[in-house]
Design a protein around this motif. Structure first.
Motif, PDB file in Angstrom:
ATOM      1  N   HIS A 162       6.333   6.313 -92.558  1.00  0.00           N
ATOM      2  CA  HIS A 162       5.999   6.577 -91.159  1.00  0.00           C
ATOM      3  C   HIS A 162       4.703   7.355 -91.005  1.00  0.00           C
ATOM      4  O   HIS A 162       4.038   7.273 -89.972  1.00  0.00           O
ATOM      5  N   GLN A 166      10.739   5.340 -90.064  1.00  0.00           N
ATOM      6  CA  GLN A 166      10.514   6.342 -89.021  1.00  0.00           C
ATOM      7  C   GLN A 166      11.810   6.567 -88.259  1.00  0.00           C
ATOM      8  O   GLN A 166      12.400   5.618 -87.736  1.00  0.00           O
ATOM      9  N   PRO A 215      14.579   7.589 -85.317  1.00  0.00           N
ATOM     10  CA  PRO A 215      14.581   7.270 -83.881  1.00  0.00           C
ATOM     11  C   PRO A 215      13.970   8.389 -83.043  1.00  0.00           C
ATOM     12  O   PRO A 215      14.103   9.575 -83.359  1.00  0.00           O
ATOM     13  N   LEU A 216      13.323   7.992 -81.971  1.00  0.00           N
ATOM     14  CA  LEU A 216      12.702   8.921 -81.024  1.00  0.00           C
ATOM     15  C   LEU A 216      13.654   9.177 -79.863  1.00  0.00           C
ATOM     16  O   LEU A 216      14.317   8.259 -79.380  1.00  0.00           O
ATOM     17  N   SER A 217      13.726  10.426 -79.417  1.00  0.00           N
ATOM     18  CA  SER A 217      14.520  10.739 -78.224  1.00  0.00           C
ATOM     19  C   SER A 217      13.752  11.723 -77.352  1.00  0.00           C
ATOM     20  O   SER A 217      12.914  12.482 -77.844  1.00  0.00           O
ATOM     21  N   ASN A 223      11.573  13.893 -83.194  1.00  0.00           N
ATOM     22  CA  ASN A 223      10.984  12.878 -84.078  1.00  0.00           C
ATOM     23  C   ASN A 223       9.712  12.264 -83.505  1.00  0.00           C
ATOM     24  O   ASN A 223       9.479  11.055 -83.595  1.00  0.00           O
ATOM     25  N   ARG A 282       8.013   3.661 -82.577  1.00  0.00           N
ATOM     26  CA  ARG A 282       9.131   4.006 -81.695  1.00  0.00           C
ATOM     27  C   ARG A 282       8.656   4.194 -80.257  1.00  0.00           C
ATOM     28  O   ARG A 282       7.574   4.720 -80.009  1.00  0.00           O
ATOM     29  N   THR A 283       9.511   3.783 -79.320  1.00  0.00           N
ATOM     30  CA  THR A 283       9.249   3.955 -77.890  1.00  0.00           C
ATOM     31  C   THR A 283      10.509   4.479 -77.218  1.00  0.00           C
ATOM     32  O   THR A 283      11.615   4.017 -77.515  1.00  0.00           O
ATOM     33  N   ALA A 284      10.334   5.448 -76.322  1.00  0.00           N
ATOM     34  CA  ALA A 284      11.471   5.969 -75.556  1.00  0.00           C
ATOM     35  C   ALA A 284      11.015   6.221 -74.123  1.00  0.00           C
ATOM     36  O   ALA A 284       9.895   6.683 -73.886  1.00  0.00           O
TER      37      ALA A 284
END
Length: 332
Positions: free
Chosen positions: A66, A122, A124-126, A147, A211-213
């Motif tokens: 990542h 990578q 998870p994104l939050s 993250n 990652r997208t959130a």
């Protein structure tokens, strides 16, 4: 007269036939096309480091760290079974993305297909949706999450309005407050008033690496800056019924003001707002206002976010001038 053994004659004939058959079998085996069509190796150079993919069950599995940005394309070197060929050929530049397909063709014409799969390691994104953020125009908004990559060049923040319009905002800093090796806070620069955004609630969208959130609900509120006043350096002298003007900035939520009597009796009088611009406001002294000295001018302010009304004590700061307002008798 020569005699031949019938047994010897037949034995020789059988031996000759056996040799012919054996020779024919050897010839057929050596000339049979190879059926092998295996992709045996897949590697490429990434900034001086050789990266090798795992190959299994028709997939070319590329495990990518990542911390390293994905290039747009790669030029892999391939190894295949003997006498087989591969398309695209070894040394051909291809996009670095899922579903890039390689076909290996054996000498006998049979084929096998291998598909590239990029696996970025990578987490998870939050994003924090429990604690709304309230920020003024021109200030930094604290966007909290987990993250987030610390590389701001690989991270982007957008605000999504109620109508779905998405506006990117610049990142000032990404902070690893929890010392995890990932960001926990993004300080994003909210534009100045009138530049791109209006007051109101927004959803937050963050893209970091792969990652997208996006928050499910609006969690960031942009409000007008709080009014600030230029300091009063000497008392303002007026007659009953006259007006005076205060200067500053962000004059938008101002109401009538009031003044407190100089003797500290907690007696107040109201000053009516006549007009205002973003940088100045004019008040009118009542016709029947007592002639005397007044300690502090307290502008009335309504908070546009909460609707709460208060009288500001900003003018009571440095330099601490008292009285701030002197009402004298009208000239006759």
């Amino acid at each position: 007269m020569m005699r031949f053994s019938l047994h010897a004659t037949f034995s020789g004939a059988w031996l000759a036939m056996a040799l012919l058959v054996a020779t024919a079998c050897d010839t057929d085996y050596e000339n049979a096309p190879y059926p092998y069509k295996e992709l045996m190796a897949f590697s490429f150079d990434a900034n001086g480091t050789t990266v090798e993919a795992a190959i299994a069950d028709g997939q070319i599995l590329l495990y990518w760290p990542h911390a390293l940005a994905l290039p747009a394309s790669i030029t892999p070197l391939l190894a295949v079974s003997e006498k087989a060929s591969v398309t695209p050929a070894s040394g051909t530049t291809v996009p670095l993305q899922d579903n890039v397909t390689y076909t290996v063709t054996a000498e006998d014409g049979s084929t096998a297909t291998y598909t590239l799969k990029v696996v970025v390691n990578q987490p998870p994104l939050s994003l924090d949706e429990e604690n709304p953020t309230i920020v003024w125009f021109g200030r930094l908004a604290d966007i909290r999450g987990t993250n987030i990559l610390l590389d701001a060049s690989r991270t982007a923040v957008s605000l999504i309005a109620a109508n779905g319009e998405e506006t990117p905002v610049a990142i000032d800093t990404i902070v690893d407050a929890l010392a995890t090796g990932f960001g926990s806070n993004i300080l994003a620069q909210i534009p100045e008033e009138g530049a791109a955004l209006d007051t109101g609630w927004y959803k937050i969208k963050v893209v970091t690496g792969v990652r997208t959130a996006t928050t499910t609900e609006p969690v960031l509120y942009i409000r007008y800056p709080y009014p600030t006043f230029d300091a009063i350096t000497s008392a303002i002298t007026v007659h009953p019924g006259e007006t005076f003007t205060l200067h500053g900035k962000n004059f938008r939520q101002l109401e009538d003001a009031r003044v407190m009597v100089q003797d500290g009796s907690e007696e107040y009088y109201t000053l009516t707002q006549v007009s205002f611009t973003p940088n100045e406001i004019t008040y009118r002294v009542p016709d029947d206002m007592p002639v005397r000295e007044y300690a502090t001018i307290l502008p009335g302010i309504t908070d546009t976010f909460s609707g709460f009304f208060e009288y500001s004590y900003q003018l009571n700061g440095f330099p601490n001038v008292h009285p701030q307002l002197i009402v004298t008798e009208s000239e006759k």
